[in-house]
Scaffold this motif. Sequence first.
Motif, PDB file in Angstrom:
ATOM      1  N   CYS A 284      -1.493   7.743   1.079  1.00 25.02           N
ATOM      2  CA  CYS A 284      -2.346   6.544   1.158  1.00 25.02           C
ATOM      3  C   CYS A 284      -3.810   6.829   0.848  1.00 25.02           C
ATOM      4  O   CYS A 284      -4.641   5.926   0.893  1.00 25.02           O
ATOM      5  N   ALA A 285      -4.162   8.074   0.513  1.00 24.85           N
ATOM      6  CA  ALA A 285      -5.557   8.473   0.321  1.00 24.85           C
ATOM      7  C   ALA A 285      -6.282   7.589  -0.691  1.00 24.85           C
ATOM      8  O   ALA A 285      -5.718   7.172  -1.699  1.00 24.85           O
ATOM      9  N   VAL A 286      -7.543   7.297  -0.370  1.00 24.93           N
ATOM     10  CA  VAL A 286      -8.398   6.505  -1.248  1.00 24.93           C
ATOM     11  C   VAL A 286      -9.653   7.311  -1.555  1.00 24.93           C
ATOM     12  O   VAL A 286     -10.054   8.188  -0.796  1.00 24.93           O
TER      13      VAL A 286
ATOM     14  N   TRP B 150       0.858  -1.182   0.000  1.00 25.70           N
ATOM     15  CA  TRP B 150       0.000   0.000   0.000  1.00 25.70           C
ATOM     16  C   TRP B 150       0.894   1.231   0.000  1.00 25.70           C
ATOM     17  O   TRP B 150       1.649   1.448   0.937  1.00 25.70           O
ATOM     18  N   PRO B 151       0.825   2.056  -1.059  1.00 22.45           N
ATOM     19  CA  PRO B 151       1.688   3.233  -1.121  1.00 22.45           C
ATOM     20  C   PRO B 151       1.502   4.159   0.087  1.00 22.45           C
ATOM     21  O   PRO B 151       0.371   4.488   0.453  1.00 22.45           O
ATOM     22  N   ASN B 152       2.610   4.551   0.703  1.00 23.81           N
ATOM     23  CA  ASN B 152       2.589   5.507   1.810  1.00 23.81           C
ATOM     24  C   ASN B 152       4.009   5.996   2.053  1.00 23.81           C
ATOM     25  O   ASN B 152       4.965   5.376   1.615  1.00 23.81           O
ATOM     26  N   VAL B 153       4.119   7.113   2.759  1.00 22.10           N
ATOM     27  CA  VAL B 153       5.423   7.683   3.079  1.00 22.10           C
ATOM     28  C   VAL B 153       5.608   7.792   4.592  1.00 22.10           C
ATOM     29  O   VAL B 153       6.676   7.528   5.110  1.00 22.10           O
ATOM     30  N   CYS B 154       4.542   8.172   5.315  1.00 22.04           N
ATOM     31  CA  CYS B 154       4.678   8.473   6.746  1.00 22.04           C
ATOM     32  C   CYS B 154       4.389   7.281   7.653  1.00 22.04           C
ATOM     33  O   CYS B 154       4.330   7.429   8.868  1.00 22.04           O
ATOM     34  N   ASN B 155       4.178   6.106   7.085  1.00 23.75           N
ATOM     35  CA  ASN B 155       3.949   4.882   7.851  1.00 23.75           C
ATOM     36  C   ASN B 155       2.732   4.976   8.771  1.00 23.75           C
ATOM     37  O   ASN B 155       2.763   4.543   9.921  1.00 23.75           O
TER      38      ASN B 155
ATOM     39  N   GLY C  38     -15.109  11.308  -5.511  1.00 20.50           N
ATOM     40  CA  GLY C  38     -15.878  10.729  -4.411  1.00 20.50           C
ATOM     41  C   GLY C  38     -15.347  11.172  -3.065  1.00 20.50           C
ATOM     42  O   GLY C  38     -14.536  12.088  -2.961  1.00 20.50           O
ATOM     43  N   ALA C  39     -15.815  10.511  -2.010  1.00 23.43           N
ATOM     44  CA  ALA C  39     -15.352  10.827  -0.655  1.00 23.43           C
ATOM     45  C   ALA C  39     -13.900  10.387  -0.499  1.00 23.43           C
ATOM     46  O   ALA C  39     -13.559   9.242  -0.768  1.00 23.43           O
ATOM     47  N   MET C  40     -13.059  11.289  -0.067  1.00 27.25           N
ATOM     48  CA  MET C  40     -11.651  10.981   0.118  1.00 27.25           C
ATOM     49  C   MET C  40     -11.402  10.650   1.583  1.00 27.25           C
ATOM     50  O   MET C  40     -11.895  11.318   2.476  1.00 27.25           O
ATOM     51  N   ARG C  41     -10.623   9.596   1.813  1.00 29.09           N
ATOM     52  CA  ARG C  41     -10.222   9.204   3.169  1.00 29.09           C
ATOM     53  C   ARG C  41      -8.780   8.731   3.123  1.00 29.09           C
ATOM     54  O   ARG C  41      -8.264   8.340   2.084  1.00 29.09           O
ATOM     55  N   LEU C  42      -8.128   8.752   4.275  1.00 30.77           N
ATOM     56  CA  LEU C  42      -6.772   8.231   4.395  1.00 30.77           C
ATOM     57  C   LEU C  42      -6.854   6.771   4.812  1.00 30.77           C
ATOM     58  O   LEU C  42      -7.456   6.450   5.843  1.00 30.77           O
TER      59      LEU C  42
ATOM     60  N   GLN D  39     -11.071   3.202  -4.375  1.00 31.91           N
ATOM     61  CA  GLN D  39     -10.192   3.225  -5.537  1.00 31.91           C
ATOM     62  C   GLN D  39      -8.857   3.820  -5.123  1.00 31.91           C
ATOM     63  O   GLN D  39      -8.804   4.870  -4.477  1.00 31.91           O
ATOM     64  N   ARG D  40      -7.781   3.117  -5.484  1.00 33.58           N
ATOM     65  CA  ARG D  40      -6.424   3.584  -5.176  1.00 33.58           C
ATOM     66  C   ARG D  40      -5.443   2.906  -6.108  1.00 33.58           C
ATOM     67  O   ARG D  40      -5.275   1.681  -6.077  1.00 33.58           O
TER      68      ARG D  40
END
Length: 110
Positions: A45-47, A32-37, A78-82, A95-96
Amino acid sequence: RAVVHVLPAGIDIVTDPGQPLMRAAQAMGIRWPNVCNGQAQCGVCAVEVVLGDLSSCPPTLREQQMLGRLAQKPLMAGAMRLACQLCPKSALTVQRMGVRAPAGRTECDE
């Protein structure tokens, strides 16, 4: 437990109560793409939540702050969440791009 279907990869991720989506994915060996763990500091990581009810899992203050910064960029309709903060309580479809199943597998459901 909740099942989250991730597009376009077609991966199903099972989350336990209180478990963030990204952590559940990583526990299943999914990249899962992320930088800040998982610290809600990067927004990588936003979806986009394309299907499902988010009313039972509102964003935390930390997530709201990051989403506010991301909202200035027209990335998603759409609705964005982390994913590092989203603890789903019911089935969702998100979707990501960049989410990848473990080598040799196309679906990761239990």
